[in-house]
Design a protein around this motif. Structure first.
Motif, PDB file in Angstrom:
ATOM      1  N   VAL A   1      44.910  39.634  41.730  1.00  0.00           N
ATOM      2  CA  VAL A   1      44.499  39.649  43.137  1.00  0.00           C
ATOM      3  C   VAL A   1      44.467  41.075  43.667  1.00  0.00           C
ATOM      4  CG1 VAL A   1      45.153  38.934  45.463  1.00  0.00           C
ATOM      5  CG2 VAL A   1      45.313  37.307  43.564  1.00  0.00           C
ATOM      6  N   MET A   2      45.475  41.872  43.346  1.00  0.00           N
ATOM      7  CA  MET A   2      45.511  43.251  43.828  1.00  0.00           C
ATOM      8  C   MET A   2      44.379  44.071  43.231  1.00  0.00           C
ATOM      9  SD  MET A   2      49.609  44.083  43.788  1.00  0.00           S
ATOM     10  CE  MET A   2      49.290  45.783  44.266  1.00  0.00           C
ATOM     11  N   VAL A   3      44.084  43.862  41.959  1.00  0.00           N
ATOM     12  CA  VAL A   3      42.981  44.585  41.320  1.00  0.00           C
ATOM     13  C   VAL A   3      41.659  44.236  41.993  1.00  0.00           C
ATOM     14  CG1 VAL A   3      41.617  44.728  39.200  1.00  0.00           C
ATOM     15  CG2 VAL A   3      44.097  44.943  39.106  1.00  0.00           C
ATOM     16  N   ALA A   4      41.429  42.948  42.222  1.00  0.00           N
ATOM     17  CA  ALA A   4      40.174  42.538  42.856  1.00  0.00           C
ATOM     18  C   ALA A   4      40.083  43.065  44.286  1.00  0.00           C
ATOM     19  CB  ALA A   4      40.069  41.008  42.843  1.00  0.00           C
ATOM     20  N   ALA A   5      41.171  42.967  45.043  1.00  0.00           N
ATOM     21  CA  ALA A   5      41.136  43.411  46.436  1.00  0.00           C
ATOM     22  C   ALA A   5      40.918  44.917  46.538  1.00  0.00           C
ATOM     23  CB  ALA A   5      42.442  43.012  47.126  1.00  0.00           C
TER      24      ALA A   5
END
Length: 458
Positions: free
Chosen positions: A132-136
């Motif tokens: 999630v952090m990578v995508a965001a």
């Protein structure tokens, strides 16, 4: 999950490149003139997304296990770790991790099963959070870089600044790693010299590092004089260089000046293959072929030859060093201007006289530098010596005897479970520090010789 994170990162970075390049192309299509070419706008978006998110993923991979393990161990029931030393705590953690992988031996305690389930749950949550952090972060950087596209934006300078910063960071990693290695060696060697006098280490003639580690263990008091170890290192290195230097130089001279082009095109790559052979293969060759042949030859001539000899190890090491010396010498000879060779031949000198009196003297700095680098390579070799020369430290220069080297003793001292709180183990760091100083001195000498005597031709 890690693969998914990398796929998301790569996809969004490429998407940013394409979108920014198309946006820049659209501006030029309207008649405006861009400060930077269109592909620099795409490159700026690609690098801005790729580098920070890649660093984030690397930090996650480094910190995931320590953080999750600490959380799991902190959540264990009260009293289960009471009375355990750090080694015992690590064994408990290892058992919990084994259970989480399905490797269950016997009937584990219920609290260990609960801890294993919690470990798996925390790993799963951490993986989802990382994705999630990578995508965001990638999407946020994509949006930000998309808004930078304009006719006035200096995309080329921004991209070059990012690349320059990346190169500086990589250089700092290499420098800091070197500094860390040196500091670790110096610190642990200092601890050793607090237990063993420096004079005993530097001038002692007996190397017997076996000492009692436990109160109930029977062992000698130990002797830490490194002279037999360094003497064995020098004997093997001298044997290797006596074999490798003439063969390497003569092969380089022949291939550079006398060999036909077709033969050179075949022989030179084959010769350089020797540099890629694993040292363990050389060790097998030494112990299975060279050492028995030396013992049989010595027996026929009436000489006493040890089962493991410096001659066998040094001879095989010399074979390994031939490509290093030959390649450096060939490059040095090729760097001599063609005009010197043609001028010598025009004055009536033969090709042999040209090589010995013109080319070879002009190439001496590069040749000497290559030989000295081969010396440092020989001093640092381990596997061949372990298999062919032996482990016994002796004050001898007889190449037919069994000797040992600095690197072999370092390996021997650090085999198995070790605690870095006694002279036996810390002696490896003292040897490593001396070996580092020796090889550093040889490399510095090689650079000084090359810089002092090299010729600069027009």
């Amino acid at each position: 999950m890690t693969l998914l994170a990398f796929l998301i990162l790569f996809t969004l970075a490429v998407t940013g490149y394409v979108l920014n390049r198309r946006a820049a192309s659209a501006i030029t299509a309207k008649g405006a003139r861009l400060h930077s070419l269109t592909h620099f706008h795409g490159l700026f978006s690609f690098l801005t997304i790729l580098i920070p998110v890649f660093v984030l993923i690397c930090l996650y991979l480094v910190l995931r296990s320590p953080v999750v393990n600490a959380i799991v161990m902190a959540g264990l029931p009260d009293g289960v770790l009471d009375g355990l030393d750090p080694g015992g705590v690590q064994l408990v953690l290892a058992e919990i991790r084994s259970i989480s992988r399905g490797q269950v031996f016997g009937t584990p305690d219920p609290w260990k099963l609960d801890a294993a389930d919690r470990l798996l749950s925390l790993y799963a949550r951490a993986d989802v959070l990382m994705v999630v952090m990578v995508a965001a972060l990638s999407v946020s950087l994509l949006v930000i870089t998309r808004r930078t596209v304009s006719a006035e934006f200096r995309a080329r300078q921004a991209s070059e600044a990012i690349i320059s910063g990346l190169m500086i960071a990589c250089s700092l990693v290499a420098i800091l790693t070197t500094i860390g290695i040196v500091l670790a060696l110096v610190f642990e060697a200092w601890r050793f010299f607090e237990m063993v006098p420096v004079t005993e280490f530097l001038f002692g003639t007996n190397w017997e590092p076996q000492i009692p580690i436990r109160e109930d263990q029977i062992a000698a008091e130990g002797a830490f004089g490194w002279l037999p170890v360094i003497l064995g290192t020098l004997v093997i290195s001298v044997v290797a260089l006596l074999f490798a230097t003439p063969v390497g130089l003569l092969s380089a001279i022949y291939l550079n000046e006398f060999a036909p082009r077709k033969l050179r095109a075949v022989v030179k790559p084959v010769l350089e293959i020797l540099a890629g052979v694993p040292t363990v293969v050389y060790g097998f060759f030494a112990i299975l072929v060279v050492a028995p042949a030396l013992r049989e030859t010595g027996s026929n001539l009436g000489f006493e030859v040890s089962p493991n000899t410096a001659l066998a190890a040094g001879g095989v090491m010399g074979i390994m060093l031939i490509p290093f010396i030959s390649s450096f010498a060939d490059d040095a000879l090729s760097a001599v201007p063609r005009s010197l060779r043609d001028g010598s031949l025009a004055l009536g000198a033969t090709r042999g006289e040209t090589m010995l009196k013109v080319l070879f003297p002009a190439a001496i700095p590069g040749i000497v530098g290559g030989v000295l680098l081969a010396v440092s390579r020989a001093i640092g070799e381990t596997m061949i010596v372990v298999m062919a020369a032996g482990l016994i430290a002796r004050m001898t220069i007889n190449p037919l005897d069994s000797v040992t080297t600095v690197t072999v003793q370092i390996v021997t001292l650090l085999i198995g479970d070790t605690a870095f709180d006694n002279p036996k183990t810390l002696a490896a760091f003292a040897l490593g520090l001396m070996l580092f100083i020796m090889t550093l001195g040889i490399n510095v000498l090689a650079l000084r010789i090359v810089r002092k005597y090299r010729e600069i031709y027009d």
